[in-house]
Design an enzyme around this catalytic site. Structure first.
Site: not given
Length: 788
Positions: A727, A408
């Site tokens: 990197c 609900h």
């Protein structure tokens, strides 16, 4: 002979979906499925809207209701609303049903008994409003259903109760707020043979958590389906792919109670034995059969459908008890999921209705306490019922202990557009135990998480900017992904708009030196291990959240011993090393008995970010790993802490030591890829201390030895399907070095934020040149032999 419009009763096979005005949404849909499809619908009949209006006029009830409602000044006054509605229902129940209407209902019940060859069969009496379940208005759940009803006198009484349920608090409140006249709504009662439910539940032909129509969502629990719809139990949840009916997700929850039929009529709650409480309510084959039926019904109706089902214990066959158009996603597009935050998680549950909201908690344990609820509060309750709708309407968010995606609370909150999290008890703890009235919390209902306090990252309003016309900066797409190196988490949001494909290197050390300041082992010694986990997770999550869904690769701590000594308490735990650049750093610390407990805190922080915050775009990288045996030990520790490589979690190795290159074929089985640390790799290949200014002229990443090592790594990694990134600083400083990387098929280039745009443009240009050279055969030849 009465016409259909004048009849008091119509059988299911006389009805079509267009007959909403005659018998309401529920009854007309049951009729449509019975008469026009092969869906296994229990047979029955429906009283008509004409019969309801006849009852209301003949008994004089209409006039009394008009008078009472005219005196109701404010439907938001829950106390006054409740008193008026109670009187209205009492009026209806006190009225005597006209004899001819009663006779029509009793005769139909006797005929139903005769059709199935059974005296006084058990039936369900389900209310069906004439404005119910339309695409623009959902009245579902506002009127009542009565189960296991037996005998024609009892059926007549339950029909009257259905009539009375048209004037419950929530039904009157909803009609007033939605602008429906009370006279425009009439009640039909669907009288349907009971399915003797061994298990029951609901299903949708759209994933109601996010609007995706690729799957069917099915929820089920033991016994009658009312406990699923009401949210009394947290049901099992299944997601079935429409294309091939494969079960793509299965969550089995504990179902400790069930609602069952009594032998003499009515229903009762019973405890479910432990072994059954934890077992699936339906088999995989029944899940797939339900999905097949759902697809057929959706195809027939031509829209998303919301259905109720049961498995009859007498023959183990599936029955379809109800079907109606789904009322939320049918009329709005799928919303994008927002990102979670780095703040303290209080409870977690199922994301039932998407959205984010912050406010003060109001715990409501009893509908009688609704008058305490203030507009703008967050409603926290064990479960919602239709009686709580007035409070739900005022809430900025709803949280429940129990319930599933179709309970609900879930349905009403989606209808009202209110963020909602349900079933917290099954996912973490009961919200009503953790959250107290007056607490300020933030509800992330797109991810099912409730945070402590107001999380400004999620709820702060976007600043309105003056509209200006600017020329958008264009960046051509590149096959070589351009990533970003990032240290400071506070800058993540600022740089997130850069045209990068993710964060290729997030340095964990920055979090220690900027936010924590203390040595991890010192914090463990002083009883603050959890603080380490929380603070690390907060910092990491800032970056992962800002970049989501782009990947973020976190490099585990790579302090040298001297740097660790500078943290508070570090002197007690760190050795003095004359050359700590080549000493106890990176991987060699993680499995060492002197530091392993500190490393485990790092792992737990990663797990918190991924699992509690839901940021699965976070991946990890191991720095300075000298030997294959080291990575074997480290991955074993990670697995023991619940971090295992899979499709959603990648582990990378910093390739910065010659052994990483030379033994790449042996490192490959333990990682998903490599990130070249060109600074340390150059230092170790050339024997140059990169921090020694006296020999700085010899330190150059463009050296042929470095290039040959990189090319060799790419070749060996690609042979086993591993990726390679870089990197270091070289691609930023030397554009020709970036060109070398592209020519040798590197997968990712990760640079500092200030070089993202430049590198993106450079790489696009290099890739275009490679295509052109290949096409013409006239490209400039590379005279440098970079082969190993």
């Amino acid at each position: 002979m009465r016409t259909r419009e004048e009849a008091y009763v119509l059988w299911f096979d006389e009805l079509r979906k267009e007959d909403v005005a005659l018998v309401g949404g529920k009854s007309s849909s049951l009729g449509e499925m019975t008469s026009q499809t092969k869906a296994p619908v229990p047979y029955g009949f429906a009283t008509t809207a004409h019969g309801y209006r006849y009852f209301m006029e003949a008994t004089g009830t209409n006039q009394k209701i008009h008078k009472e409602l005219a005196e109701l000044e404010n439907v938001d006054d829950s106390i006054a609303l409740s008193k008026v509605c109670k009187r209205l229902r009492e009026m209806i129940m006190a009225a005597i049903m006209p004899e001819d209407l009663q006779e029509a209902i009793e005769t139909a019940y006797d005929q139903l008994a005769e059709k199935i060859g059974e005296s006084d069969p058990f039936v369900a009496v389900r209310s069906s409003a004439t404005a119910e379940d339309l695409p623009d208005a959902s009245f579902a759940g506002q009127q009542d259903t009565y189960l296991n009803v037996k005998g024609k006198a009892e059926v007549v009484e339950k029909v009257k109760e259905c009539y009375a349920s048209c004037f419950t608090d929530r039904a009157v409140y909803y009609r007033e707020k939605q602008g429906f006249s009370h006279e425009d709504v009439a009640l039909s009662a669907a009288v349907q043979l009971m399915a003797f439910s061994k298990a029951a539940g609901v299903m949708f032909t759209v994933d109601i958590s996010n609007g995706s129509d690729e799957n069917i969502m099915i929820e089920g629990a033991w016994g009658l389906g009312e406990y699923v719809v009401q949210g009394t139990v947290t049901p099992d949840n299944f997601l079935v792919r429409k294309s091939d009916l494969s079960i793509v997700r299965k969550q089995i929850n504990r179902k400790p109670i069930e609602l069952v039929q009594k032998e003499d009529g009515g229903v009762e709650e019973r405890k479910v034995p432990d072994e059954r409480a934890n077992a699936p309510a339906i088999t995989d084959e029944q899940v797939k059969e339900l999905a097949r039926i759902a697809l057929a019904i959706e195809k027939h109706y031509g829209c998303y459908m919301d259905m109720e089902w049961a498995v009859d214990r007498r023959d183990n066959q599936i029955k379809i008890l109800q079907a109606r158009p789904e009322t939320v996603w049918s009329r709005k597009k799928k919303e994008k999921s927002t990102m979670t935050t780095n703040h303290h998680v209080l409870v977690k549950g199922l994301p039932a209705s998407p959205g984010v909201a912050a406010g003060k908690v109001q715990v409501i344990r009893n509908p009688d306490d609704m008058d305490q609820f203030k507009a703008g509060d967050i409603l926290v309750t064990s479960m919602t019922s239709p009686d709580l709708v007035p409070a739900m309407k005022k809430a900025v968010a709803i949280i429940t202990d129990a319930g599933g995606m179709t309970c609900h609370a879930s349905i009403v909150s989606r209808e009202l557009g209110i963020p909602c999290v349900v079933g917290t008890k099954s996912r973490s703890q009961s919200a009503t135990d953790v959250l107290k009235t007056g607490m300020e919390v933030t509800v992330d209902a797109r991810n099912g998480i409730i945070y402590e306090g107001m999380v400004t990252d999620l709820v702060k309003p976007k600043e309105q900017k003056q509209e200006t016309i600017v020329q958008a900066e264009y960046f051509a797409p590149t096959a070589t992904k351009i990533m970003m190196n990032l240290g400071n988490p506070d800058l993540a949001e600022k740089y997130a708009s850069l045209p990068c494909d993710g964060v290729g290197l997030m340095r964990e050390e920055f979090i220690w030196t900027t936010f924590i300041h203390e040595h991890p082992l010192y914090m463990i010694k002083t009883g603050r291990a959890q603080d380490v986990i929380d603070q690390l997770a907060d910092g990491i999550a800032k970056v992962a959240r800002a970049l989501n869904p782009r990947p973020v690769v976190l490099r585990f701590s790579d302090f040298k011993s001297g740097e660790y000594r500078n943290l508070k308490g570090g002197e007690e735990f760190e050795p003095v090393e004359p050359a700590d650049l080549l000493g106890w750093r990176g991987a060699s610390r993680y499995y060492d008995p002197r530091y392993i407990e500190g490393f485990k805190l790092e792992l737990r922080a990663v797990k918190k970010v991924r699992e509690e915050f839901g940021l699965i775009n976070l991946h990890c990288m191991i720095p300075f790993c000298r030997t294959v045996s080291e990575i074997q030990k480290i991955t074993a520790i990670m697995q023991s802490e619940g971090l295992v490589r899979n499709d959603d979690f990648k582990l990378y190795l910093m390739a910065e030591i010659p052994s990483n290159i030379i033994l790449a074929d042996q490192f490959n089985p333990y990682v998903d890829g490599y990130s070249i640390g060109s600074n340390d790799l150059t230092m170790l290949l050339l024997g140059c201390d990169r921090n020694n200014e006296g020999i700085s002229s010899l330190f150059d990443e463009r050296n042929l030895a470095v290039k040959r090592a990189i090319r060799h790594l790419i070749e060996i990694a690609h042979q086993d399907g591993k990726t390679v990134s870089i990197c270091g600083q070289a691609p930023s400083v030397y554009p020709e070095f970036a060109q070398f990387l592209v020519q040798n098929d590197i997968d990712y280039i990760s640079v500092n934020p200030d070089m993202v745009k430049t590198t993106k443009k450079n790489v696009a240009s290099f890739e275009q040149r490679l295509i052109l050279d290949a096409a013409t055969g006239k490209g400039r030849k590379d005279t440098e032999d970079t082969a190993w």
